[in-house]
Design a protein around this motif. Structure first.
Motif, PDB file in Angstrom:
ATOM      1  N   MET A   1       6.173  -7.363 -83.943  1.00 38.56           N
ATOM      2  CA  MET A   1       7.392  -6.716 -84.378  1.00 38.56           C
ATOM      3  C   MET A   1       7.311  -6.566 -85.888  1.00 38.56           C
ATOM      4  SD  MET A   1      11.336  -8.171 -84.085  1.00 38.56           S
ATOM      5  CE  MET A   1      10.879  -9.818 -83.712  1.00 38.56           C
ATOM      6  N   ASP A   2       7.439  -5.376 -86.362  1.00 39.49           N
ATOM      7  CA  ASP A   2       7.446  -5.112 -87.791  1.00 39.49           C
ATOM      8  C   ASP A   2       8.860  -5.252 -88.317  1.00 39.49           C
ATOM      9  OD1 ASP A   2       4.988  -4.709 -88.849  1.00 39.49           O
ATOM     10  OD2 ASP A   2       5.001  -2.534 -88.676  1.00 39.49           O
ATOM     11  N   MET A   3       9.066  -6.254 -89.150  1.00 37.57           N
ATOM     12  CA  MET A   3      10.386  -6.463 -89.735  1.00 37.57           C
ATOM     13  C   MET A   3      10.252  -6.527 -91.241  1.00 37.57           C
ATOM     14  SD  MET A   3      12.605  -9.123 -87.449  1.00 37.57           S
ATOM     15  CE  MET A   3      11.428 -10.464 -87.371  1.00 37.57           C
ATOM     16  N   THR A   4      11.267  -6.034 -91.906  1.00 42.79           N
ATOM     17  CA  THR A   4      11.320  -6.168 -93.354  1.00 42.79           C
ATOM     18  C   THR A   4      11.716  -7.599 -93.692  1.00 42.79           C
ATOM     19  OG1 THR A   4      13.660  -5.594 -93.498  1.00 42.79           O
ATOM     20  CG2 THR A   4      12.076  -3.749 -93.553  1.00 42.79           C
ATOM     21  N   VAL A   5      11.566  -7.956 -94.944  1.00 48.20           N
ATOM     22  CA  VAL A   5      11.993  -9.276 -95.391  1.00 48.20           C
ATOM     23  C   VAL A   5      13.489  -9.431 -95.143  1.00 48.20           C
ATOM     24  CG1 VAL A   5      12.312 -10.745 -97.431  1.00 48.20           C
ATOM     25  CG2 VAL A   5      10.156  -9.525 -97.092  1.00 48.20           C
ATOM     26  N   ARG A   6      14.230  -8.384 -95.380  1.00 43.50           N
ATOM     27  CA  ARG A   6      15.688  -8.421 -95.178  1.00 43.50           C
ATOM     28  C   ARG A   6      16.040  -8.670 -93.704  1.00 43.50           C
ATOM     29  NH1 ARG A   6      19.876  -5.686 -98.366  1.00 43.50           N
ATOM     30  NH2 ARG A   6      21.731  -5.502 -97.098  1.00 43.50           N
ATOM     31  N   GLN A   7      15.327  -8.036 -92.795  1.00 38.58           N
ATOM     32  CA  GLN A   7      15.593  -8.239 -91.365  1.00 38.58           C
ATOM     33  C   GLN A   7      15.221  -9.663 -90.943  1.00 38.58           C
ATOM     34  OE1 GLN A   7      13.206  -4.909 -90.096  1.00 38.58           O
ATOM     35  NE2 GLN A   7      15.030  -3.738 -89.479  1.00 38.58           N
ATOM     36  N   ARG A   8      14.088 -10.162 -91.434  1.00 40.14           N
ATOM     37  CA  ARG A   8      13.718 -11.540 -91.129  1.00 40.14           C
ATOM     38  C   ARG A   8      14.776 -12.506 -91.655  1.00 40.14           C
ATOM     39  NH1 ARG A   8       8.153 -10.032 -92.653  1.00 40.14           N
ATOM     40  NH2 ARG A   8       8.452 -11.189 -94.572  1.00 40.14           N
ATOM     41  N   ALA A   9      15.283 -12.225 -92.848  1.00 40.58           N
ATOM     42  CA  ALA A   9      16.340 -13.064 -93.425  1.00 40.58           C
ATOM     43  C   ALA A   9      17.591 -13.031 -92.553  1.00 40.58           C
ATOM     44  CB  ALA A   9      16.660 -12.603 -94.842  1.00 40.58           C
ATOM     45  N   ASP A  10      17.927 -11.885 -92.000  1.00 37.34           N
ATOM     46  CA  ASP A  10      19.092 -11.798 -91.114  1.00 37.34           C
ATOM     47  C   ASP A  10      18.890 -12.662 -89.871  1.00 37.34           C
ATOM     48  OD1 ASP A  10      20.343 -10.090 -92.897  1.00 37.34           O
ATOM     49  OD2 ASP A  10      19.951  -8.271 -91.751  1.00 37.34           O
ATOM     50  N   TRP A  11      17.695 -12.648 -89.308  1.00 36.95           N
ATOM     51  CA  TRP A  11      17.396 -13.501 -88.149  1.00 36.95           C
ATOM     52  C   TRP A  11      17.501 -14.978 -88.518  1.00 36.95           C
ATOM     53  CZ3 TRP A  11      16.637 -12.692 -83.019  1.00 36.95           C
ATOM     54  CH2 TRP A  11      16.477 -11.370 -82.592  1.00 36.95           C
ATOM     55  N   ILE A  12      16.833 -15.367 -89.592  1.00 32.33           N
ATOM     56  CA  ILE A  12      16.775 -16.778 -89.979  1.00 32.33           C
ATOM     57  C   ILE A  12      18.163 -17.310 -90.340  1.00 32.33           C
ATOM     58  CG2 ILE A  12      15.875 -18.381 -91.732  1.00 32.33           C
ATOM     59  CD1 ILE A  12      13.867 -17.520 -89.484  1.00 32.33           C
ATOM     60  N   THR A  13      18.949 -16.519 -91.050  1.00 34.84           N
ATOM     61  CA  THR A  13      20.292 -16.989 -91.407  1.00 34.84           C
ATOM     62  C   THR A  13      21.213 -17.018 -90.187  1.00 34.84           C
ATOM     63  OG1 THR A  13      20.880 -14.764 -92.201  1.00 34.84           O
ATOM     64  CG2 THR A  13      20.112 -16.368 -93.848  1.00 34.84           C
ATOM     65  N   THR A  14      20.935 -16.188 -89.190  1.00 36.35           N
ATOM     66  CA  THR A  14      21.683 -16.259 -87.928  1.00 36.35           C
ATOM     67  C   THR A  14      21.277 -17.515 -87.162  1.00 36.35           C
ATOM     68  OG1 THR A  14      21.902 -13.848 -87.812  1.00 36.35           O
ATOM     69  CG2 THR A  14      22.200 -15.070 -85.757  1.00 36.35           C
ATOM     70  N   PHE A  15      19.985 -17.821 -87.120  1.00 35.29           N
ATOM     71  CA  PHE A  15      19.530 -19.053 -86.478  1.00 35.29           C
ATOM     72  C   PHE A  15      20.165 -20.266 -87.172  1.00 35.29           C
ATOM     73  CE2 PHE A  15      15.229 -16.941 -85.264  1.00 35.29           C
ATOM     74  CZ  PHE A  15      15.811 -16.340 -84.164  1.00 35.29           C
ATOM     75  N   ARG A  16      20.293 -20.199 -88.480  1.00 34.23           N
ATOM     76  CA  ARG A  16      20.932 -21.306 -89.210  1.00 34.23           C
ATOM     77  C   ARG A  16      22.393 -21.437 -88.799  1.00 34.23           C
ATOM     78  NH1 ARG A  16      23.954 -23.054 -93.435  1.00 34.23           N
ATOM     79  NH2 ARG A  16      23.253 -25.062 -94.225  1.00 34.23           N
ATOM     80  N   TYR A  17      23.083 -20.332 -88.728  1.00 35.94           N
ATOM     81  CA  TYR A  17      24.493 -20.356 -88.325  1.00 35.94           C
ATOM     82  C   TYR A  17      24.646 -21.032 -86.966  1.00 35.94           C
ATOM     83  CZ  TYR A  17      29.177 -18.740 -87.081  1.00 35.94           C
ATOM     84  OH  TYR A  17      30.492 -18.685 -86.692  1.00 35.94           O
ATOM     85  N   ILE A  18      23.788 -20.641 -86.026  1.00 36.39           N
ATOM     86  CA  ILE A  18      23.860 -21.204 -84.673  1.00 36.39           C
ATOM     87  C   ILE A  18      23.593 -22.709 -84.713  1.00 36.39           C
ATOM     88  CG2 ILE A  18      22.750 -21.208 -82.399  1.00 36.39           C
ATOM     89  CD1 ILE A  18      22.285 -18.114 -82.891  1.00 36.39           C
ATOM     90  N   SER A  19      22.593 -23.134 -85.475  1.00 36.20           N
ATOM     91  CA  SER A  19      22.278 -24.565 -85.581  1.00 36.20           C
ATOM     92  C   SER A  19      23.437 -25.350 -86.194  1.00 36.20           C
ATOM     93  CB  SER A  19      21.016 -24.773 -86.418  1.00 36.20           C
ATOM     94  OG  SER A  19      19.901 -24.200 -85.791  1.00 36.20           O
ATOM     95  N   VAL A  20      24.039 -24.802 -87.237  1.00 31.53           N
ATOM     96  CA  VAL A  20      25.188 -25.462 -87.865  1.00 31.53           C
ATOM     97  C   VAL A  20      26.359 -25.530 -86.880  1.00 31.53           C
ATOM     98  CG1 VAL A  20      26.951 -25.237 -89.675  1.00 31.53           C
ATOM     99  CG2 VAL A  20      24.524 -24.935 -90.240  1.00 31.53           C
ATOM    100  N   TYR A  21      26.579 -24.446 -86.157  1.00 31.93           N
ATOM    101  CA  TYR A  21      27.671 -24.407 -85.185  1.00 31.93           C
ATOM    102  C   TYR A  21      27.481 -25.485 -84.114  1.00 31.93           C
ATOM    103  CZ  TYR A  21      31.381 -22.306 -82.365  1.00 31.93           C
ATOM    104  OH  TYR A  21      32.549 -22.085 -81.676  1.00 31.93           O
ATOM    105  N   LEU A  22      26.263 -25.602 -83.600  1.00 29.25           N
ATOM    106  CA  LEU A  22      25.982 -26.615 -82.585  1.00 29.25           C
ATOM    107  C   LEU A  22      26.137 -28.024 -83.160  1.00 29.25           C
ATOM    108  CD1 LEU A  22      22.955 -24.938 -80.804  1.00 29.25           C
ATOM    109  CD2 LEU A  22      25.321 -25.061 -80.005  1.00 29.25           C
ATOM    110  N   MET A  23      25.653 -28.225 -84.367  1.00 26.78           N
ATOM    111  CA  MET A  23      25.777 -29.514 -85.030  1.00 26.78           C
ATOM    112  C   MET A  23      27.250 -29.880 -85.201  1.00 26.78           C
ATOM    113  SD  MET A  23      24.612 -30.377 -88.946  1.00 26.78           S
ATOM    114  CE  MET A  23      25.804 -29.220 -89.598  1.00 26.78           C
ATOM    115  N   GLU A  24      28.049 -28.965 -85.689  1.00 29.22           N
ATOM    116  CA  GLU A  24      29.466 -29.243 -85.925  1.00 29.22           C
ATOM    117  C   GLU A  24      30.224 -29.457 -84.615  1.00 29.22           C
ATOM    118  OE1 GLU A  24      30.691 -25.953 -88.377  1.00 29.22           O
ATOM    119  OE2 GLU A  24      29.966 -26.924 -90.215  1.00 29.22           O
ATOM    120  N   THR A  25      29.856 -28.711 -83.586  1.00 36.46           N
ATOM    121  CA  THR A  25      30.512 -28.888 -82.294  1.00 36.46           C
ATOM    122  C   THR A  25      30.211 -30.270 -81.726  1.00 36.46           C
ATOM    123  OG1 THR A  25      30.442 -26.509 -81.857  1.00 36.46           O
ATOM    124  CG2 THR A  25      30.768 -27.954 -79.959  1.00 36.46           C
ATOM    125  N   LEU A  26      28.951 -30.675 -81.766  1.00 33.15           N
ATOM    126  CA  LEU A  26      28.601 -32.013 -81.280  1.00 33.15           C
ATOM    127  C   LEU A  26      29.300 -33.088 -82.115  1.00 33.15           C
ATOM    128  CD1 LEU A  26      24.814 -31.688 -80.380  1.00 33.15           C
ATOM    129  CD2 LEU A  26      26.791 -31.581 -78.870  1.00 33.15           C
TER     130      LEU A  26
END
Length: 186
Positions: A1-26
């Motif tokens: 998959m060809d992604m720009t740095v900006r697109q990769r950043a959008d994925w990684i920061t979304t993964f971070r959001y999900i991890s934080v959400y799960l951490m806070e929920t637990l």
């Protein structure tokens, strides 16, 4: 998959959001869950999600985003997270996490790893591979808990099925709008 740095950043920061959400929920669930065995399981896995969030946050800075930036996922996946957090009983909480959200996250992370350019995005791939290994261990620990405390399985699977259905979406990342090139002055 060809992604720009900006697109990769959008994925990684979304993964971070999900991890934080799960951490806070637990973290909210630990004091409100009566079963000590479940509290201990959630406490260990809360720490795992915190480690993932930290790694994604550090990776974000390498992708030209402020360190520890989080981007909420697209509306469909956001709804899955919200519904997941509404679980009330210990059995629903265990099922919603390990049978509802984790299969979707596993598929999402594996999909990213499989399609990523392992040379250009090696750091992201390594973080995701570590998270995937953690998910496997977390599920094994959940299975061991169920052997020890069989009552930790919801009799009614409606809730977990709803969470799983909401999480099974291809619409996870809400990309930032692309920048428009500046128009030259007339």
């Amino acid at each position: 998959m060809d992604m720009t740095v900006r697109q990769r950043a959008d994925w990684i920061t979304t993964f971070r959001y999900i991890s934080v959400y799960l951490m806070e929920t637990l973290a909210r669930w630990v004091p409100t869950t009566a079963e000590m065995e479940v509290k201990l399981l959630f406490g260990r896995h809360l720490w795992d999600f915190a480690q993932h969030a930290d790694a994604f946050g550090k990776r974000a800075s390498a992708l030209r985003v402020a360190r520890h930036t989080s981007r909420p996922p697209a509306k469909g996946f956001e709804r899955a997270l919200q519904r997941f957090a509404e679980a009330a009983s210990a059995a629903d909480r265990v099922d919603a996490l390990y049978d509802g959200l984790m299969p979707a996250l596993t598929e999402l992370y594996r999909g990213y790893v499989e399609q990523a350019d392992h040379l250009m995005d090696e750091s992201s791939v390594r973080i995701l591979e570590r998270a995937l290994a953690d998910f496997e261990r977390m599920r094994r620990e959940r299975d061991a808990l169920r052997q020890e405390v069989p009552a930790i399985v919801a009799e009614d699977r409606t809730f977990v099925d709803e969470v799983r259905s909401l999480a099974a979406t291809d619409d996870v990342v809400d990309y930032r709008p692309t920048r428009q090139p500046r128009q030259a002055a007339p």
